[in-house]
Design a protein around this motif. Structure first.
Motif, short mmCIF file in Angstrom:
data_model
loop_
_atom_site.label_atom_id
_atom_site.label_comp_id
_atom_site.label_asym_id
_atom_site.label_seq_id
_atom_site.Cartn_x
_atom_site.Cartn_y
_atom_site.Cartn_z
N LEU A 393 10.33 -2.68 -6.00
CA LEU A 393 9.94 -4.09 -5.99
C LEU A 393 10.56 -4.88 -7.14
O LEU A 393 10.08 -5.97 -7.47
CB LEU A 393 8.42 -4.24 -6.02
CG LEU A 393 7.63 -3.56 -4.88
CD1 LEU A 393 6.14 -3.80 -5.04
CD2 LEU A 393 8.10 -4.02 -3.52
N ASP A 445 12.49 0.13 -2.22
CA ASP A 445 11.21 0.60 -1.67
C ASP A 445 11.17 2.12 -1.81
O ASP A 445 11.94 2.84 -1.18
CB ASP A 445 11.07 0.20 -0.20
CG ASP A 445 9.69 0.51 0.34
OD1 ASP A 445 8.84 0.99 -0.44
OD2 ASP A 445 9.46 0.28 1.54
N ASP A 477 5.61 2.48 -7.41
CA ASP A 477 4.61 1.54 -7.89
C ASP A 477 3.48 1.51 -6.87
O ASP A 477 3.66 1.87 -5.70
CB ASP A 477 5.23 0.15 -8.06
CG ASP A 477 4.37 -0.73 -8.96
OD1 ASP A 477 3.33 -0.23 -9.43
OD2 ASP A 477 4.74 -1.89 -9.19
N ASN A 478 2.29 1.11 -7.30
CA ASN A 478 1.14 1.08 -6.41
C ASN A 478 1.21 -0.17 -5.53
O ASN A 478 0.47 -1.15 -5.72
CB ASN A 478 -0.16 1.10 -7.21
CG ASN A 478 -1.36 1.38 -6.32
OD1 ASN A 478 -1.24 2.06 -5.31
ND2 ASN A 478 -2.51 0.86 -6.69
N ASP A 479 2.11 -0.13 -4.56
CA ASP A 479 2.33 -1.29 -3.69
C ASP A 479 1.87 -1.05 -2.27
O ASP A 479 2.14 -1.86 -1.38
CB ASP A 479 3.81 -1.66 -3.69
CG ASP A 479 4.68 -0.52 -3.17
OD1 ASP A 479 4.24 0.65 -3.26
OD2 ASP A 479 5.78 -0.79 -2.68
N ASN A 480 1.18 0.08 -2.03
CA ASN A 480 0.70 0.38 -0.68
C ASN A 480 -0.79 0.67 -0.73
O ASN A 480 -1.27 1.42 -1.60
CB ASN A 480 1.42 1.61 -0.10
CG ASN A 480 2.87 1.31 0.23
OD1 ASN A 480 3.19 0.76 1.27
ND2 ASN A 480 3.77 1.68 -0.69
N ASP A 512 2.14 5.78 -1.31
CA ASP A 512 2.53 5.92 -2.70
C ASP A 512 2.46 7.38 -3.12
O ASP A 512 1.86 8.22 -2.43
CB ASP A 512 1.62 5.06 -3.58
CG ASP A 512 1.82 3.57 -3.30
OD1 ASP A 512 2.96 3.18 -3.03
OD2 ASP A 512 0.82 2.83 -3.34
N ARG A 568 -5.96 -0.16 -4.92
CA ARG A 568 -5.87 -0.88 -3.65
C ARG A 568 -6.77 -0.18 -2.65
O ARG A 568 -6.99 1.04 -2.73
CB ARG A 568 -4.42 -0.93 -3.15
CG ARG A 568 -3.46 -1.60 -4.14
CD ARG A 568 -2.02 -1.50 -3.65
NE ARG A 568 -1.79 -2.31 -2.48
CZ ARG A 568 -1.29 -3.55 -2.49
NH1 ARG A 568 -0.97 -4.10 -3.65
NH2 ARG A 568 -1.10 -4.23 -1.39
#
Length: 900
Positions: A393, A445, A477-480, A512, A568
């Motif tokens: 990201l 990604d 990264d904690n993007d999910n 992730d 999340r």
């Protein structure tokens, strides 16, 4: 006391006791039950018994006693009188008494090791008892020896379940290897271990058994064929030990035979020669080739080192470095114009105790006059050991590195481009010449691709290429957010479940990596407290019993939360349907139902509705109604619960009915309940009054002229089968005939007929009174009529004359006049009166009616008892009354009557 006695006897007595000592020897098998006869001491010692004594010389009875009840005494029972020795309830175990076949001798009070030889000790196990025989005449000390014979009650057993044996692969045929853990059998002799065998010998092994001087048998593994570790390094089989009992018992253990390696293989190269080409402008450390030899042995026997042969000249040794462990050949010196173009490198693969393997590497050097372009990177992003680390990201156009491209000879034009796949771009960085910037073209990604490998390629106008490889590692990264496999989780469970019943296992995934992808599960705030969700496993349970009748549907949310920062989460919905079980009986709205039905109600008319419910659902909640009693009269509609009578009901035949209704549901097994139904029939005015007296229209009564006014003459008595107002009777005279017919009146309540005026001479003759008996029924009163005949005269002198008068049809005019009684209510009074006085009046009327009927019954009984006193005074003639008098229907019946 016996010991004290022996201490105080003289020395001659002691000598005599020793001289009378005796030994008895018995033998028996171990493990016998209680009560088995071992031997009879009296018989075996040939002592006289009570049966064998001479009657003229009686002797005191013999007594047998164990000197001490020690360890051995617990196994036997001695009869003090007969001297018979039996086994006790304590079972004899030879292996417990004589541990390890040591030949132990168990005394009555102690145990000691026997001094018998080893061969004998393996078989003998003695139980020694000291028995005293009394009285003094027969006194002796008997030493009883009981030999315990062994039975095959123990199977061989190996001390370890898994035996491992190592055999070198070069072991010759007939090599014998002792198995260090032989089987043990507590039994002795032939009942001990006799033979060993292998279940699978693989064609290369067998077993032999050797017995030493002490009788111990040791199994030996014998090699029967050639072994090769490189072909097979281990054999697994089962060793079986068998004793000599009948039937034989066996024991087994797993035997693993490992083949140990010896250095019987040497290193070998797969090829004898390797050809390599090397450019003369190669830089130092350039990899030239790698040689590899193989040794089939293990461990140190397979260790290989590489070295140059003495035939390799020193210049070649200096130009090319050989790693003695890996066999890698690298360029260690720069190639110049004097360097030979061909090098023959003879390399040896050395193994312990082996002749080295040989391979030849031919290196051909191609001389290059120009130097290649140079690529110099300068990294902007984090870099370590040639790997660039970028977070996913990262924004577009994130710079990675600068590259400087140049020609070291400064003679040729150098260009460059980017080779490889990925969201990267290499572009000139103006206004500088030969400077290029490597940057991203779109966000990275981690979940799509974690590692990229790209090359910055530089080439000059002469066609020489140089590659600079760049590896880009994408950092997660904690993007999910976690994703449930189902957003709507539909479950079902039967009611009355066991506590902590399993419902389902939730599953959510997080793309992730590491802790960011670790998912924990939680119940939503709308979840009832008796549902539990394991945070780690996602197992959903219910801690209490669910009741479908209390709640059929549950709907709440669950959350899946990852361990990233910030965390999340995602939400799914759980719906639980509680399935019905037949756990509720049908329930009537009332336990007792009461219905009031007018009599003469038409057949199959609706009496009432029986309301019943069942809290269960479906077939379990379907209810069937049936009449348990009175089914020949009543029927019930199963679907609607309507109770009906098959026939018209008559209150006068039966005033009430009590029914039991059963409700059965459709479950399996079915549940049921019952209710009580009371049906009360309401009276309707369907019965006219029945005249009981006078009994006939042709009867008559003599009335004396001297009767005083106000005197009762006779009465009319009637009853009504109805109840209430329908049974309240009023009497009235509706027709009269006679000389002075108004001389008589009737009481409208009691029916008593009295004389109103004094009778004169002219009043003699026959009086005929037509009496109407009417009830107070609603809506239409019913009535009956009766003819009352009164003959006024001093005497009955001409009976036939009176009868002729009675036969004539009377010419009586009907007077339609309602009787006046005080209980007759009016609508006006009902409207002005309250309910309470009405109820009181009705109660009084009912009580009065009961009292009236009772009084009438008593009065009739009294009248019947006095009839014989009136035989000479009156005569009664019964005549029927049918509207107008039919004189042709006359019937003469004399009766005894009197002037009341």
């Amino acid at each position: 006391h016996l010991l004290l006695f022996l201490l105080f006897v003289g020395p001659f007595n002691c000598f005599a006791s020793y001289s009378r000592a005796t030994e008895l020897f018995y033998s028996l098998n171990e493990g016998l039950p209680a009560g088995v006869l071992i031997g009879s001491l009296a018989r075996d010692l040939r002592l006289p018994t009570a049966s064998g004594q001479h009657p003229a010389a009686p002797q005191p009875p013999l007594s047998f006693t164990l000197a001490s009840r020690g360890l051995g005494g617990q196994y036997v029972q001695l009869d003090n009188r007969s001297g018979e020795l039996h086994t006790s309830a304590v079972e004899i175990d030879r292996e417990a008494l004589c541990v390890e076949s040591s030949g132990a001798t168990i005394f009555g009070g102690a145990a000691a090791v026997s001094s018998s030889s080893s061969s004998a000790s393996s078989e003998s196990c003695l139980l020694l008892l000291d028995v005293l025989v009394l009285p003094q005449e027969y006194f002796r000390l008997v030493k009883v020896k009981i030999a315990i014979r062994d039975v095959n009650d123990n199977a061989p057993r190996f001390p370890v379940p898994h035996i491992r044996l190592s055999v070198p692969e070069n072991a010759p045929v007939n090599t014998r290897l002792a198995i260090e853990h032989p089987a043990l059998d507590p039994d002795v002799g032939t009942n001990g271990v006799q033979t060993y065998r292998l279940r699978d010998n693989y064609g290369v092994f067998t077993l032999d058994v050797e017995e030493n001087e002490s009788g111990e048998r040791t199994p030996y593994l014998i090699v029967m064929g050639a072994l090769d570790r490189e072909t097979r390094e281990e054999y697994v089989t089962v060793i079986v030990a068998e004793d000599g009992g009948t039937p034989p018992l066996v024991g087994s253990a797993t035997l693993t035979i490992g083949i140990s390696d010896i250095n019987d293989n040497c290193p070998q190269f797969s090829d004898s020669q390797l050809n390599v080409t090397l450019y003369g402008n190669s830089s130092l450390g350039t990899h030239v080739a790698t040689v590899h030899a193989v040794d089939m042995d293990l461990g140190s026997n397979a260790q290989i080192t590489y070295s140059y042969s003495q035939k390799v000249p020193q210049p070649s040794r200096d130009l090319f470095h050989l790693d003695e462990s890996t066999g890698a050949i690298t360029l260690s010196s720069r190639v110049d114009g004097d360097t030979p173009r061909l090098h023959r490198l003879i390399i040896l693969g050395n193994g312990p105790g082996c002749i080295p393997a040989v391979i030849t590497v031919l290196v051909t050097i191609i001389k290059v006059m120009m130097r290649p372009p140079e690529v110099v990177p300068r990294f902007i992003a984090n870099e370590a050991e040639g790997v660039v680390y970028l977070k996913e990201l990262e924004p577009i156009n994130t710079p990675i590195a600068f590259f400087t491209i140049k020609d070291p000879d400064e003679k040729y034009q150098v260009n460059c481009y980017l080779d490889g796949d990925g969201p990267f771009r290499l572009s000139p960085y103006k206004p500088y010449n030969n400077e290029y910037l490597l940057e991203t073209t779109k966000p990275l990604d981690y979940e799509t691709q974690q590692l990229y490998e790209i090359s910055v390629v530089a080439w000059n106008s002469e066609g020489f290429h140089v590659n600079k490889i760049v590896k880009v590692q994408v950092l997660d990264d904690n993007d999910n957010s976690p994703v449930f496999s189902q957003q709507l989780i539909e479950l079902s469970i039967e009611e009355n479940n066991v506590p902590n019943a399993f419902l389902t296992k939730l599953h959510a995934t997080d793309a992730d990596s590491g802790e960011r992808g670790q998912v924990s599960y939680f119940l939503g705030p709308d979840a009832p407290s008796y549902f539990s969700l394991d945070k780690t496993t996602g197992v959903l349970t219910v801690s209490t019993q669910l009741d479908r009748e209390e709640k059929e549907k549950y709907r709440y949310t669950v959350k899946a939360v990852d361990s990233g920062f910030p965390p999340r989460e995602s939400i799914a919905t759980v719906t639980i349907t509680v399935l019905d079980k037949n756990d509720n009986s049908p329930r009537f709205i009332n336990k007792d139902f009461s219905f009031f039905v007018p009599e003469n109600f038409p057949g199959f008319g609706e009496i009432g509705v029986i309301s019943v419910t069942d809290a269960d659902a479906g077939q379990n909640g379907w209810v069937a109604l049936s009449v348990l009693n009175g089914s020949d009269i009543f029927v019930i509609d199963t679907g609607k619960g309507v109770l009906r009578a098959k026939v018209s009901l008559d209150r006068e035949q039966q005033s009430s009915y009590i029914l039991w209704i059963e409700a059965v549901d459709g479950g399996d097994p079915a549940l049921s309940s019952t209710a009580k139904i009371t049906i009360l029939l309401l009276d309707i005015n369907d019965n006219p009054p029945l005249v009981l007296f006078p009994q006939s229209n042709m009867s008559y009564l003599l009335v004396l002229p001297s009767t005083l006014p106000g005197s009762p003459i006779t009465e009319v008595y009637a009853v009504d089968k109805d109840t209430g107002m329908n049974a309240v009777i009023a009497y009235s005279i509706i027709g009269r005939r006679g000389p002075r017919p108004e001389s008589f009146r009737i009481d409208p309540k009691t029916g008593n007929i009295t004389l109103e005026e004094s009778l004169m001479r002219n009043d003699y003759g026959l009086y005929r009174l037509l009496v109407k008996v009417s009830d107070h029924g609603y809506p239409e009163p019913l009535h009956s009529t009766v003819m009352v005949n009164l003959f006024v005269n001093d005497t009955v002198s001409n009976e036939s004359y009176i009868e002729s008068l009675l036969r004539k049809e009377p010419d009586i005019s009907i007077e339609e006049k309602q009787p006046q009684i005080s209980i007759e209510p009016t609508h006006k009074k009902m409207e002005s009166a309250s309910c309470m006085p009405t109820l009181v009046a009705l109660s009084i009327i009912s009580l009065g009616s009961i009292a009236l009927v009772t009084g009438m019954g008593i009065y009739i009984c009294l009248r019947k008892g006095k009839k014989h006193h009136r035989a000479e005074e009156t005569l009664e003639v019964q005549i029927p009354l049918n509207g107008r008098i039919n004189l042709h229907m006359l019937e003469k019946k004399p009766m005894e009557i009197s002037n009341i």
